[in-house]
Design a protein around this motif. Sequence first.
Motif, PDB file in Angstrom:
ATOM      1  N   UNK A  68      15.852 -15.950 -10.320  1.00  0.00           N
ATOM      2  CA  UNK A  68      15.196 -16.672 -11.417  1.00  0.00           C
ATOM      3  C   UNK A  68      15.041 -15.770 -12.640  1.00  0.00           C
ATOM      4  N   UNK A  69      14.678 -14.499 -12.401  1.00  0.00           N
ATOM      5  CA  UNK A  69      14.500 -13.557 -13.511  1.00  0.00           C
ATOM      6  C   UNK A  69      15.818 -13.272 -14.210  1.00  0.00           C
ATOM      7  N   UNK A  70      16.879 -13.047 -13.422  1.00  0.00           N
ATOM      8  CA  UNK A  70      18.152 -12.706 -14.054  1.00  0.00           C
ATOM      9  C   UNK A  70      18.784 -13.922 -14.728  1.00  0.00           C
ATOM     10  N   UNK A  71      18.598 -15.108 -14.146  1.00  0.00           N
ATOM     11  CA  UNK A  71      19.093 -16.314 -14.807  1.00  0.00           C
ATOM     12  C   UNK A  71      18.371 -16.503 -16.140  1.00  0.00           C
ATOM     13  N   UNK A  72      17.089 -16.191 -16.166  1.00  0.00           N
ATOM     14  CA  UNK A  72      16.355 -16.253 -17.425  1.00  0.00           C
ATOM     15  C   UNK A  72      16.919 -15.288 -18.455  1.00  0.00           C
ATOM     16  N   UNK A  73      17.321 -14.102 -18.001  1.00  0.00           N
ATOM     17  CA  UNK A  73      17.929 -13.120 -18.903  1.00  0.00           C
ATOM     18  C   UNK A  73      19.268 -13.616 -19.443  1.00  0.00           C
ATOM     19  N   UNK A  74      20.011 -14.323 -18.599  1.00  0.00           N
ATOM     20  CA  UNK A  74      21.286 -14.901 -19.046  1.00  0.00           C
ATOM     21  C   UNK A  74      21.027 -15.881 -20.192  1.00  0.00           C
ATOM     22  N   UNK A  75      20.041 -16.781 -20.011  1.00  0.00           N
ATOM     23  CA  UNK A  75      19.739 -17.755 -21.049  1.00  0.00           C
ATOM     24  C   UNK A  75      19.222 -17.076 -22.325  1.00  0.00           C
ATOM     25  N   UNK A  76      18.455 -15.989 -22.179  1.00  0.00           N
ATOM     26  CA  UNK A  76      17.989 -15.251 -23.352  1.00  0.00           C
ATOM     27  C   UNK A  76      19.163 -14.615 -24.074  1.00  0.00           C
ATOM     28  N   UNK A  77      20.124 -14.077 -23.310  1.00  0.00           N
ATOM     29  CA  UNK A  77      21.296 -13.452 -23.913  1.00  0.00           C
ATOM     30  C   UNK A  77      22.096 -14.464 -24.721  1.00  0.00           C
ATOM     31  N   UNK A  78      22.143 -15.694 -24.212  1.00  0.00           N
ATOM     32  CA  UNK A  78      22.869 -16.769 -24.884  1.00  0.00           C
ATOM     33  C   UNK A  78      22.010 -17.460 -25.947  1.00  0.00           C
ATOM     34  N   UNK A  79      20.757 -17.007 -26.091  1.00  0.00           N
ATOM     35  CA  UNK A  79      19.808 -17.584 -27.050  1.00  0.00           C
ATOM     36  C   UNK A  79      19.530 -19.055 -26.785  1.00  0.00           C
TER      37      UNK A  79
END
Length: 232
Positions: A217-228
């Motif tokens: 869940x944390x890393x998927x959140x980071x993916x979405x943050x990276x993609x803005x």
Amino acid sequence: MKLKYLIYISAGIILGSSCKKGILDLYPEGGITAGNYFKNTGEFQMAVTGAYVPLRSIADFAFYLDEMRADNTHYDYNSKDRGGQGYEQLADFTDNQSNAVTGNRYNAAYSGIHRCNTILDRIEKISFTMAESDRNQIIGEAKALRAHYYFDLVRHFGKVPMPLHELLSPDPNQVFLPRTSVDSVYQQIIADFTDALALLQNPKVPESGKMNKGVVAAELGLVYMTLKQWDK
């Protein structure tokens, strides 16, 4: 003389009858290969453990590719005690395609991806009964690890080849794949993390080093943050 010929003929018949089809395809008894492995749940679980190993190699070089290039740190030049030209190149942004540090990180990620692909393909072909909870855990960890490796690759190299199945042949068409667009790589990363999120359990203290629902869940959140994609 007749007895001698009968012995030769008998020996030939015995040898001929023992040469069954596939006799040259035997796997070494003292070695482990994909051909004589994956026979039970325990072997799949050990294979998943092996899929974590390339993380160590990536971590060995992450400091130089991430912290030094982000200006969080830099080296002190000493002509009598240098740490290696490859590391200096990364800090000074003078590296090229022959830089071994970059190549080692790239290769480590694909080593992990190949191990995950092998597990995911092999688990679909098992001939024994596996508990659903074990199957979910194995698939979930393998998909989460594969997503993590591709996330590391796409952020550092942009477009990269994206094999999603076990490599079974040295055929150049299977080995030398074209680079995949950044958008497609991210789509696969999100798909793998999403699948893993549904399959994995909440963190357990004795197994805190493994992929679990919280990590994914944390890393998927980071993916979405990276993609803005802030809404996600």
